[in-house]
Design an enzyme around this catalytic site. Structure first.
Site, mmCIF file in Angstrom:
data_model
loop_
_atom_site.group_PDB
_atom_site.id
_atom_site.type_symbol
_atom_site.label_atom_id
_atom_site.label_comp_id
_atom_site.label_asym_id
_atom_site.label_seq_id
_atom_site.Cartn_x
_atom_site.Cartn_y
_atom_site.Cartn_z
ATOM 1 N N ARG A 120 0.576 -1.205 -0.130
ATOM 2 C CA ARG A 120 -0.052 -0.013 -0.076
ATOM 3 C C ARG A 120 0.903 1.360 0.049
ATOM 4 O O ARG A 120 1.965 1.217 0.072
ATOM 5 C CB ARG A 120 -0.901 0.059 1.383
ATOM 6 C CG ARG A 120 -0.231 0.015 2.410
ATOM 7 C CD ARG A 120 -0.913 0.580 3.758
ATOM 8 N NE ARG A 120 -0.249 0.238 4.865
ATOM 9 C CZ ARG A 120 0.615 1.020 5.449
ATOM 10 N NH1 ARG A 120 0.886 2.054 4.862
ATOM 11 N NH2 ARG A 120 1.042 0.692 6.712
ATOM 12 N N GLY A 122 2.006 5.031 1.915
ATOM 13 C CA GLY A 122 2.036 5.481 3.290
ATOM 14 C C GLY A 122 3.256 4.943 3.809
ATOM 15 O O GLY A 122 4.084 3.993 3.198
ATOM 16 N N ASP A 123 3.502 5.117 5.133
ATOM 17 C CA ASP A 123 4.548 4.668 5.915
ATOM 18 C C ASP A 123 4.117 3.638 6.842
ATOM 19 O O ASP A 123 3.434 2.649 6.335
ATOM 20 C CB ASP A 123 4.952 6.003 7.036
ATOM 21 C CG ASP A 123 6.537 5.892 6.997
ATOM 22 O OD1 ASP A 123 6.926 5.073 7.853
ATOM 23 O OD2 ASP A 123 7.187 6.634 6.444
ATOM 24 N N TYR A 126 0.040 0.512 12.678
ATOM 25 C CA TYR A 126 -0.064 -0.448 13.864
ATOM 26 C C TYR A 126 -1.378 -0.950 13.608
ATOM 27 O O TYR A 126 -2.351 -0.096 13.431
ATOM 28 C CB TYR A 126 0.123 0.031 15.100
ATOM 29 C CG TYR A 126 -0.368 -0.826 16.383
ATOM 30 C CD1 TYR A 126 0.085 -2.230 16.613
ATOM 31 C CD2 TYR A 126 -1.474 -0.489 16.800
ATOM 32 C CE1 TYR A 126 -0.439 -2.846 17.624
ATOM 33 C CE2 TYR A 126 -2.335 -1.311 17.977
ATOM 34 C CZ TYR A 126 -1.555 -2.395 18.119
ATOM 35 O OH TYR A 126 -2.366 -3.323 19.186
ATOM 36 N N ALA A 194 -6.248 6.048 10.629
ATOM 37 C CA ALA A 194 -5.361 6.186 9.451
ATOM 38 C C ALA A 194 -5.783 5.365 8.177
ATOM 39 O O ALA A 194 -6.620 4.472 8.218
ATOM 40 C CB ALA A 194 -3.850 5.180 9.878
ATOM 41 N N LEU A 195 -5.283 5.788 6.884
ATOM 42 C CA LEU A 195 -5.750 5.159 5.743
ATOM 43 C C LEU A 195 -4.507 4.836 4.998
ATOM 44 O O LEU A 195 -3.546 5.643 5.120
ATOM 45 C CB LEU A 195 -6.579 6.225 5.136
ATOM 46 C CG LEU A 195 -7.969 6.452 5.178
ATOM 47 C CD1 LEU A 195 -8.531 6.814 6.584
ATOM 48 C CD2 LEU A 195 -8.741 7.102 4.072
ATOM 49 N N GLY A 207 -7.042 -0.175 2.976
ATOM 50 C CA GLY A 207 -7.925 0.703 3.395
ATOM 51 C C GLY A 207 -7.776 1.560 4.585
ATOM 52 O O GLY A 207 -6.809 2.417 4.729
ATOM 53 N N CYS A 225 2.873 6.690 10.722
ATOM 54 C CA CYS A 225 2.755 7.164 9.423
ATOM 55 C C CYS A 225 3.828 8.091 9.156
ATOM 56 O O CYS A 225 3.796 9.334 8.483
ATOM 57 C CB CYS A 225 1.578 8.084 9.380
ATOM 58 S SG CYS A 225 0.122 6.994 9.682
#
Length: 268
Positions: A120, A122-123, A126, A194-195, A207, A225
Site C-alpha cells: 500500500r 504510506g509509511d 499499527y 489511518a488510511l 483501506g 505514518c
C-alpha cells in the site's frame, strides 16, 4: 441479505449521449458491495484474501475488455468490504522508512507483534485488537474513477460515524486520515483513523484503521505514518468509556452506503 442501500439519482435531462462503449460499461456497473465480517484474524491470510479478490476482479476486467472489443456485453465486476480486527502487527508501506519501526525482532516478540512490508501507500502503522480495520476491494469503475475522492469518502464515513458518538473529527491539510482537534492552531491534534490504499486499474485494496478501544501504547514503538509531532487517540479515550468494535461497524456501514450510493449486503 441487504444491509444498507443508497440509490443513485437519475441521469440529468439533456445529458450528452455516451459512446456505445461507455453505454455498455455503464450497463454493467455494479454498485452492490459484499460485506464480510471476519472478526479477529491474522494479518497475513487477510492480506492474501485481498490479493485473491483483487486478482479475480482484475481478471474479470480483462475479460470485459475482450468482450467489448468483440461487440459483446461485459459482466459486472464484484465489490467487497472486509471488516476485521488483527492481533498486534506493524505494517510498512512502499514509501515508508524501516527506521520508523522502533523495535527489533526481540522487541517484536516481547510484545507478541509481527511486522510486514506491504504494497500500500504510506509509511508505518499499527493494527491490533480493538481497532476496526476495513479493506474495501472496490472496482471504482462501478462508482467514480478518482482516487482522491475515494480517500475523502472513506474519511467522511469515519467522520460521520464519530459524530454519532458526539466526537468532532475532521481532516488536516496535507495529511491523510481522520483527526481530533484538527483545526488550524489546535494545541493537541491527534489521529484516530489511518488510511492507506493501493489501486490497480481502478480496483482498490487495503483501506482504513479506526482506533476504537485500541491499546495506544503500541503506537509508542513506531513513528506513526512517519509523523513525529502529533499524537494518536481512540474513540474509547475520547469518550472515557469502552465501545464495541461491532457497534462501530454497524454505525459506519450506512454512511459508506450513502456516500458511495451503494447497496451493502452480506451472504447468509
Amino acid at each position: 441479505m441487504t444491509i444498507y442501500s443508497a440509490c443513485a439519482g437519475p441521469e440529468p435531462t439533456g445529458a450528452t449521449p455516451a459512446s456505445t462503449e461507455n453505454v455498455s460499461a455503464a450497463a454493467s456497473q455494479n454498485r452492490r458491495i459484499e460485506v464480510r465480517r471476519l472478526g479477529m484474524v491474522e494479518y497475513e491470510p487477510t492480506w492474501a484474501l485481498q490479493e485473491q479478490l483483487l486478482a479475480e476482479t482484475l481478471n474479470r476486467k480483462a475479460l470485459n475488455r475482450q468482450a467489448l472489443e468483440a461487440g459483446q456485453a461485459p459482466q459486472p465486476t464484484p465489490n467487497y468490504l472486509l471488516l476485521c480486527e488483527h492481533p498486534h502487527v506493524y505494517t510498512l508501506g512502499k514509501s515508508g522508512k524501516p527506521e520508523h519501526l522502533l523495535l527489533d525482532e526481540a522487541g517484536l516478540a516481547a510484545h507478541a507483534a509481527t511486522f510486514h512490508r506491504i504494497n500500500r501507500g504510506g509509511d508505518i502503522t499499527y493494527h491490533g485488537p480493538g481497532q476496526l480495520v476495513g479493506y474495501p476491494i472496490l472496482d471504482l469503475d462501478n462508482f467514480f474513477t478518482d482516487i482522491h475522492r475515494y480517500l475523502r469518502v472513506l474519511e467522511e464515513a469515519v467522520i460521520l460515524t464519530l459524530a454519532e458518538y458526539g466526537v468532532r473529527a475532521g481532516r488536516i491539510a496535507g495529511l491523510t486520515g481522520v483527526w481530533i482537534d484538527f483545526e488550524e492552531g489546535a494545541l493537541n491534534p491527534r489521529k484516530i483513523c489511518a488510511l492507506g490504499v493501493k489501486c490497480s486499474r481502478w480496483v482498490t485494496m487495503h483501506g482504513f484503521a479506526l482506533n476504537v478501544t485500541t491499546n495506544l501504547s503500541y503506537f509508542g514503538h513506531i513513528v506513526p505514518c512517519g509523523i513525529t509531532d502529533k499524537a494518536v487517540t481512540s474513540l474509547a479515550q475520547e469518550l472515557g468509556r469502552a465501545v464495541a468494535v461491532t457497534e462501530v461497524q454497524d454505525r459506519l456501514l450506512p454512511h459508506l452506503a450513502r456516500l458511495l450510493e451503494a447497496e451493502l449486503y452480506a451472504n447468509s
